[in-house]
Structure formats: C-alpha cells, structure tokens
Design a protein around this motif. Structure first.
Motif, mmCIF file in Angstrom:
data_model
loop_
_atom_site.group_PDB
_atom_site.id
_atom_site.type_symbol
_atom_site.label_atom_id
_atom_site.label_comp_id
_atom_site.label_asym_id
_atom_site.label_seq_id
_atom_site.Cartn_x
_atom_site.Cartn_y
_atom_site.Cartn_z
ATOM 1 N N LEU A 86 0.804 -1.222 0.000
ATOM 2 C CA LEU A 86 0.000 0.000 0.000
ATOM 3 C C LEU A 86 0.839 1.275 0.000
ATOM 4 O O LEU A 86 0.283 2.376 -0.108
ATOM 5 N N ILE A 87 2.152 1.153 0.119
ATOM 6 C CA ILE A 87 3.003 2.345 0.190
ATOM 7 C C ILE A 87 2.852 3.209 -1.065
ATOM 8 O O ILE A 87 2.539 4.399 -0.994
ATOM 9 N N VAL A 88 3.074 2.631 -2.235
ATOM 10 C CA VAL A 88 3.008 3.403 -3.483
ATOM 11 C C VAL A 88 1.596 3.898 -3.774
ATOM 12 O O VAL A 88 1.410 5.082 -4.096
ATOM 13 N N PRO A 89 0.544 3.049 -3.687
ATOM 14 C CA PRO A 89 -0.811 3.569 -3.907
ATOM 15 C C PRO A 89 -1.170 4.712 -2.959
ATOM 16 O O PRO A 89 -1.824 5.670 -3.364
ATOM 17 N N SER A 90 -0.735 4.619 -1.716
ATOM 18 C CA SER A 90 -1.027 5.680 -0.761
ATOM 19 C C SER A 90 -0.336 6.977 -1.158
ATOM 20 O O SER A 90 -0.936 8.065 -1.105
ATOM 21 N N MET A 216 9.735 15.420 -2.353
ATOM 22 C CA MET A 216 9.912 14.439 -3.426
ATOM 23 C C MET A 216 8.601 13.714 -3.710
ATOM 24 O O MET A 216 7.882 13.304 -2.809
ATOM 25 N N LYS A 217 8.299 13.565 -4.997
ATOM 26 C CA LYS A 217 7.095 12.854 -5.419
ATOM 27 C C LYS A 217 7.492 11.584 -6.163
ATOM 28 O O LYS A 217 8.667 11.367 -6.470
ATOM 29 N N LEU A 218 6.483 10.755 -6.443
ATOM 30 C CA LEU A 218 6.751 9.499 -7.135
ATOM 31 C C LEU A 218 7.430 9.736 -8.479
ATOM 32 O O LEU A 218 8.322 8.985 -8.881
ATOM 33 N N ILE A 219 7.003 10.781 -9.184
ATOM 34 C CA ILE A 219 7.577 11.069 -10.492
ATOM 35 C C ILE A 219 9.070 11.376 -10.378
ATOM 36 O O ILE A 219 9.859 11.045 -11.270
ATOM 37 N N ASP A 220 9.470 11.984 -9.254
ATOM 38 C CA ASP A 220 10.892 12.255 -9.020
ATOM 39 C C ASP A 220 11.629 10.963 -8.693
ATOM 40 O O ASP A 220 12.766 10.750 -9.136
ATOM 41 N N LEU A 221 10.979 10.118 -7.934
ATOM 42 C CA LEU A 221 11.584 8.849 -7.542
ATOM 43 C C LEU A 221 11.871 7.979 -8.760
ATOM 44 O O LEU A 221 12.877 7.257 -8.807
ATOM 45 N N HIS A 226 6.397 8.851 -16.208
ATOM 46 C CA HIS A 226 5.027 8.565 -15.810
ATOM 47 C C HIS A 226 4.699 7.084 -16.005
ATOM 48 O O HIS A 226 3.923 6.502 -15.243
ATOM 49 N N LEU A 227 5.303 6.488 -17.027
ATOM 50 C CA LEU A 227 5.070 5.060 -17.285
ATOM 51 C C LEU A 227 5.551 4.221 -16.106
ATOM 52 O O LEU A 227 4.845 3.299 -15.658
ATOM 53 N N HIS A 228 6.732 4.551 -15.589
ATOM 54 C CA HIS A 228 7.272 3.788 -14.468
ATOM 55 C C HIS A 228 6.432 3.985 -13.204
ATOM 56 O O HIS A 228 6.289 3.059 -12.394
ATOM 57 N N VAL A 229 5.883 5.193 -13.040
ATOM 58 C CA VAL A 229 5.002 5.429 -11.898
ATOM 59 C C VAL A 229 3.770 4.538 -12.001
ATOM 60 O O VAL A 229 3.361 3.898 -11.024
ATOM 61 N N MET A 230 3.156 4.472 -13.190
ATOM 62 C CA MET A 230 1.972 3.640 -13.384
ATOM 63 C C MET A 230 2.306 2.156 -13.230
ATOM 64 O O MET A 230 1.509 1.386 -12.680
ATOM 65 N N PHE A 235 2.018 -2.725 -10.067
ATOM 66 C CA PHE A 235 2.726 -3.800 -9.371
ATOM 67 C C PHE A 235 2.331 -3.835 -7.903
ATOM 68 O O PHE A 235 2.135 -4.911 -7.313
ATOM 69 N N SER A 236 2.196 -2.643 -7.293
ATOM 70 C CA SER A 236 1.810 -2.575 -5.883
ATOM 71 C C SER A 236 0.415 -3.141 -5.666
ATOM 72 O O SER A 236 0.159 -3.835 -4.672
ATOM 73 N N LEU A 237 -0.500 -2.849 -6.591
ATOM 74 C CA LEU A 237 -1.855 -3.383 -6.474
ATOM 75 C C LEU A 237 -1.860 -4.900 -6.598
ATOM 76 O O LEU A 237 -2.677 -5.590 -5.977
ATOM 77 N N LEU A 238 -0.942 -5.443 -7.396
ATOM 78 C CA LEU A 238 -0.824 -6.894 -7.521
ATOM 79 C C LEU A 238 -0.288 -7.525 -6.241
ATOM 80 O O LEU A 238 -0.369 -8.747 -6.066
#
Length: 259
Positions: A86-90, A216-221, A226-230, A235-238
């Motif tokens: 849940l870390i990334v979705p949150s 820092m946001k996910l896009i920076d990480l 944006h593709l890698h963020v999605m 992957f996190s949802l899986l």
C-alpha cells in the motif's frame, strides 16, 4: 461512545502534558529553548512508554496471548505484505489530492533523521497507537448497541486520523485506520495491526533516510517517467489485493479457530 471519547482524551492528555513537561525539563538542563533531535526522540519514546503502561495496567486495553497461541503466522505475514503493497498507492493518492498543511513536518524530520528515531517511530508508536485506538477505543465502540460494526470502525478511524494533528497525514491515516479496524474486528487482537503499523512506519523511516527531500514525489523517484510510476502502482496493487484477500481468508478469532 463515552468510554471511547474518554480514552481519546486521556491519550491526547498524555501526549500534550508529557511533551510539555519534556520541553520544560530539557530547557532547564540545557538553558536553551532549542530542542535537539535526541531530546525529541527521548520525549516521544517516554510518552509512548507511559501510554502503553497506563492502558495495560488499567486494563483499558486488554491484551492477551490467546490469539498468538493459535500460531497465526500467515495473518501476521500478510499484514506486513499488505503494508508494503500500500506504500506506493497511498503516496499516489495523496499526490492527487489538494496540498494540505504539514504542521508536524519539522518534528518528524528531526526524529527520522536520527537512527534512534526508529525506536520511537518504528517500534513504540505502532504498539502504543494500536493499544489505544484498536485495543481500547475500537473495542469499546464495538460493544455499543447503537453502532454497526463498520460504524464503530469508521469512528475509530476518524479519531485515529484527527489525533495525528497533521492535515497532510489525515487522509492516509483514516484509510489505514479503516483497514486496521477491520483486522482487529476479525481477529480480536491488536497484533495484526501492530505488524502492519510496524511495517508501514519502518518503510517511512527507510524512505526518509534514502530520500530526505520532503517535497519528493513518485515522479521524481522514478526519474520523471510517468510510465514507471503507473507500472509501480500496478505492481503494488498486484501485491496488496492478494494480501487483503489472504487476510480475509486467514483472519479469525482464537475461539473460532479452536472451534
């Protein structure tokens, strides 16, 4: 409901009085109003320890090894997996919301930047908050004849979010409070919540020390992709959806397992 409110007020009172006394003591010995990271860590650790001791000694929160004796290792393991998933979705959901004030940012930075801060954030905070919010507050709400199960869980989650006293954390805390409340209701134990809470706070501690920039946001990480963020979100949802399903299958109370 009255008991739940009284437990909440006692918890907040310990936080405020303990924090205030800690500041006075440090200022007296140090001769300066400035608080160091170690002083803040010691104060929060002492406050958490006092909270744990008070709620256990008064039996406001009833903790028993009965559920642990059923060897619920799968529940504890999937609780940790759910927290990690849940870390990334949150983070993604929080980034989609309007920016909220982050009143406690400086204090959290001071605690997280020190390795001893993990004792307070990663170990004591999960235990003390689960003892209070699930073991005492939610337990009393579930005993109310006026509330449905999910009504009690929702109220406890709302109180859990509000007591973080930090608008930036409240949406995430409310969602997590619902999940932790469901886990407590299904098992009658705070231990799955402690495992989840520990994993969640531990990841927050590690991420802060790897990427200390609070903006820092996910896009920076993911270096602007944006593709890698999605992909990370998918992957996190899986991870989290099967974890929640497994928890649904495995969770039960000790007396149900014996039966």
């Amino acid at each position: 409901m009255k008991k739940a409110i009284s437990y909440l007020l006692i918890f907040l009172g310990i936080q405020m009085v303990g924090g205030g006394i800690g500041n006075i003591v440090w200022q007296h010995f140090q001769g300066s109003p400035d608080v160091t990271p170690m002083q803040l860590i010691v104060t929060t650790a002492v406050v958490s320890t006092l909270t744990i001791a008070l709620f256990l000694l008064t039996r406001w929160s009833k903790v028993s090894p009965t559920w642990l004796r059923t060897r619920p290792w799968m529940v504890l393991a999937w609780s940790v997996v759910a927290a990690l998933g849940l870390i990334v979705p949150s983070m993604w959901l929080q980034e989609q919301m309007p920016e909220l004030p982050n009143w406690m940012n400086e204090e959290f930075d001071m605690i997280l930047q020190d390795r001893w801060g993990y004792v307070s954030i990663g170990l004591l905070a999960p235990l003390s908050e689960e003892i209070v919010f699930r073991g005492a507050i939610l337990r009393s709400l579930l005993q109310s004849q006026r509330l449905s199960v999910w009504g009690a869980i929702a109220i406890s989650a709302l109180l859990f979010a509000l007591t973080h006293l930090n608008p930036a954390q409240m949406p995430h805390a409310f969602a997590v409070g619902l999940l932790l409340g469901w886990m407590y209701w299904r098992t009658g134990s705070i231990l799955p919540g402690v495992a989840y809470h520990w994993a969640n706070n531990s990841v927050a501690y590690v991420l802060y020390n790897l990427y200390p920039d609070p903006d820092m946001k996910l896009i920076d990480l993911f270096k602007g992709s944006h593709l890698h963020v999605m992909m990370a979100l998918g992957f996190s949802l899986l991870i989290v959806l099967p974890a929640l399903y497994q928890l649904h299958l495995w969770m039960c109370r000790a007396d149900e397992k014996r039966g």
